[in-house]
Design a protein around this motif. Structure first.
Motif, short mmCIF file in Angstrom:
data_model
loop_
_atom_site.label_atom_id
_atom_site.label_comp_id
_atom_site.label_asym_id
_atom_site.label_seq_id
_atom_site.Cartn_x
_atom_site.Cartn_y
_atom_site.Cartn_z
N LYS B 27 20.89 22.20 28.27
CA LYS B 27 19.44 22.08 28.43
C LYS B 27 18.79 23.30 29.07
O LYS B 27 17.57 23.31 29.25
CB LYS B 27 19.10 20.81 29.22
N LYS B 34 10.15 24.32 28.89
CA LYS B 34 9.24 23.26 29.31
C LYS B 34 8.72 23.46 30.73
O LYS B 34 7.57 23.17 31.01
CB LYS B 34 9.94 21.90 29.18
N TYR B 35 9.58 23.92 31.65
CA TYR B 35 9.17 24.00 33.05
C TYR B 35 9.11 25.43 33.59
O TYR B 35 8.72 25.65 34.73
CB TYR B 35 10.11 23.16 33.93
N ILE B 336 15.04 19.89 39.08
CA ILE B 336 13.77 20.39 38.51
C ILE B 336 12.62 20.09 39.47
O ILE B 336 11.73 20.92 39.68
CB ILE B 336 13.50 19.75 37.12
N SER B 337 12.64 18.91 40.07
CA SER B 337 11.55 18.53 40.99
C SER B 337 11.49 19.50 42.17
O SER B 337 10.41 19.92 42.58
CB SER B 337 11.76 17.12 41.53
N LEU B 340 10.00 22.78 40.99
CA LEU B 340 8.56 22.70 40.75
C LEU B 340 7.79 22.56 42.07
O LEU B 340 6.78 23.22 42.28
CB LEU B 340 8.22 21.53 39.82
N TYR B 345 4.03 22.83 42.05
CA TYR B 345 3.84 21.89 40.94
C TYR B 345 4.47 20.56 41.31
O TYR B 345 5.20 20.45 42.28
CB TYR B 345 4.52 22.42 39.68
N ARG B 346 4.20 19.54 40.48
CA ARG B 346 4.84 18.26 40.72
C ARG B 346 5.51 17.76 39.46
O ARG B 346 5.08 18.02 38.37
CB ARG B 346 3.79 17.23 41.13
#
Lengths: 346, 346
Positions: B27, B34-35, B336-337, B340, B345-346
């Motif tokens: 991934k 995406k992020y 990922i959290s 971000l 970001y959230r």
């Protein structure tokens, strides 16, 4: 532990605004003790005016104000003010958190949209329960917020009372395939009534209105606009940029008792279902005959339920989806979360 | 959008560690698109050694390593290293996120506890799936993390596959009265087998072991330690400081087919239930005969379910609670959290 204070401006002083103000008055002490945060309401705004007190209203001042007639804040002495726009209010007080509770307007998102843009431009964090600005302009609002380093939280817009959106935000590692749910408590109440008591749509609607579950003008619920707005907010939270105007909707206005009986004969229940499909990148709100053994079939009255399908799991969340008290609690959580996050806590 | 990169050190290279490494290899591209986050694995650690590559392993290097025998990382050329403690690894690489996947040790939390303390002291954010350090020392770990301004995420420790803890973190405005749930997939699988096929505990356990659902030494599950650790983590996440040693536990070892039949005769199902009561400030894991109409009664096999009672609502969450793949996805979400959140970001 003492972390500091937050100064709240609450814009919109109807059912939810009053419930929230009351909840804060009652829980101020508890929140100070548990989280070290002193929540001060420095302004309340309704459609005709405001009450503004830079140091923060006392609990007894708040409890008096929640008992005053609608749209009369400007008349309340000694802090009542007439104002012509949100700019006037911001000229007098500088909140640290802007709470936007104006009613949703699905034509252009106003006045909520302008209010939160003004807050973001002033680098004020935002909590909102008004769904319309997000359903119409999610991307615009979030881009502005990120550019201004402002937090925008909106958990109360979907399944108020149940923090579904927090769970949704925990799915970033996953391939979400669909989200499907019963998202409108009013319609679900009406359909449950029709099923359980075999009454017509009109009778069920009248009962819902008498109980305060349905609005005097129920079109937003019955035409599926409210459910569509919610599925749009869920989709965007998961990174799929869908707009309200692109959701295909089916109204429940022409449901007859015959439709209900026909579903019952098939061991099914007629439900209003909102769904977003992440592969097809489309969303819709439609009436669906759901088999009795499906968990969504058992969700009755003002309860909501959501099923999230990922490549490796199926998650079901059931909980209350409406109510001014539930909404107030959820907004309060967003407020506390912002206060804690700003200070490095979670 | 390009936000930057994260350098991961994965400590623990068994089933979950390998699933996670593989998932990241597959991934990486998707997450970058995406992020905007480039996830690099700069180190893998097992009980006997490590593989360390400061620039980050390539996808094909990762996919080769996940096929190597257990505890053989030190032998893998050209990046294999022998080491005597986590300190050695940190001397060679400086991760931005430490992923702790060592097996839970409920005696003293080691080696996981020392590992994450070392990470926190080095100001490295932590993601963990190992429950023991949190179940034994939640307060200590979180206080250290806050003092060092480090994020500690641990969603995979409870209901892996279902981000229940995110939802729980959204209940700060609420008075939570209790949380009650089926939290151990292995025990639930065994009890479901006993109910559906009327087999003995021993037979059901053997089947579970043959399918890889139960460990060769199933005591941690069957004695309720795993469920107790999970309810302790939920309680602490909600601000109630309960420790594992204070949870009253009931083992399932002496359940007979007679107990199952007796429950069936009463239209009930025997389940292992973990519960925390926030008013009494106590938690327990016990066997309970649950009426068939209760949603928890219908949760079978490796599915988990949790019911959260608040002063104004009852929320039910159902979803998968185990599996190396599900756990890997949930850990990836935490990674990922963190990436971000660090960037606003959230």
């Amino acid at each position: 532990m003492t972390l500091g204070y937050e100064e709240l401006l609450i814009v919109g002083f109807g059912n939810v605004g009053r419930s929230l103000a009351k909840l804060i008055a009652f829980k101020q002490e508890y929140i100070r003790e548990k989280y070290g945060i002193d929540l001060r309401i420095i302004g309340l705004v309704d459609s005709k005016g405001a009450v503004v007190k830079p140091g923060g209203l006392t609990a007894s001042e708040i409890l008096k104000l929640v008992e005053t007639p609608r749209s009369s804040l400007r008349l309340q002495k000694p802090y009542g003010k007439t104002y012509s726009s949100i700019v006037d209010v911001y000229d007098e007080v500088e909140p640290t958190i802007h709470v936007e509770l104006t009613p949703p307007n699905y034509d252009d998102g106003e006045p909520g949209l302008s209010h939160i843009i003004h807050a973001i431009k002033n680098h004020v964090d935002v909590v909102l329960a008004n769904k319309a600005p997000l359903a119409l302009y999610y991307d615009k609002i979030m881009s502005m917020a990120i550019a201004s380093n402002v937090r925008v939280k909106y958990k109360a817009t979907v399944m108020a009372g149940t923090p579904l959106l927090n769970l949704v935000l925990g799915l970033k590692g996953y391939e979400v395939e669909y989200v499907k749910g019963i998202l409108n408590g009013t319609v679900n109440y009406i359909l449950t009534e029709m099923h359980e008591n075999l009454v017509t749509l009109e009778e069920a609607l009248q009962k819902a209105q008498a109980l305060g579950i349905a609005e005097p003008n129920p079109a937003i619920d019955l035409e599926g606009i409210d459910a569509a707005a919610k599925i749009v907010i869920i989709a965007n939270t998961l990174g799929l940029n869908i707009k309200l105007q692109n959701v295909v909707r089916q109204s429940i206005y022409n449901i007859s008792l015959q439709d209900i009986r026909s579903a019952i004969r098939k061991n099914r229940v007629l439900k209003q279902v909102a769904q977003v499909d992440f592969n097809k990148r489309e969303a819709y709100v439609k009436l669906e005959e759901i088999p009795l053994e499906n968990p969504l079939a058992k969700v009755n009255g003002t309860y909501n339920a959501v099923e999230i399908g990922t490549s490796i799991n199926k998650i079901v969340v059931v909980g209350k989806g409406a109510g001014r008290i539930e909404t107030a609690y959820t907004i309060l959580d967003d407020i506390i979360s912002i206060a804690l996050e700003k200070r490095g806590y979670r």
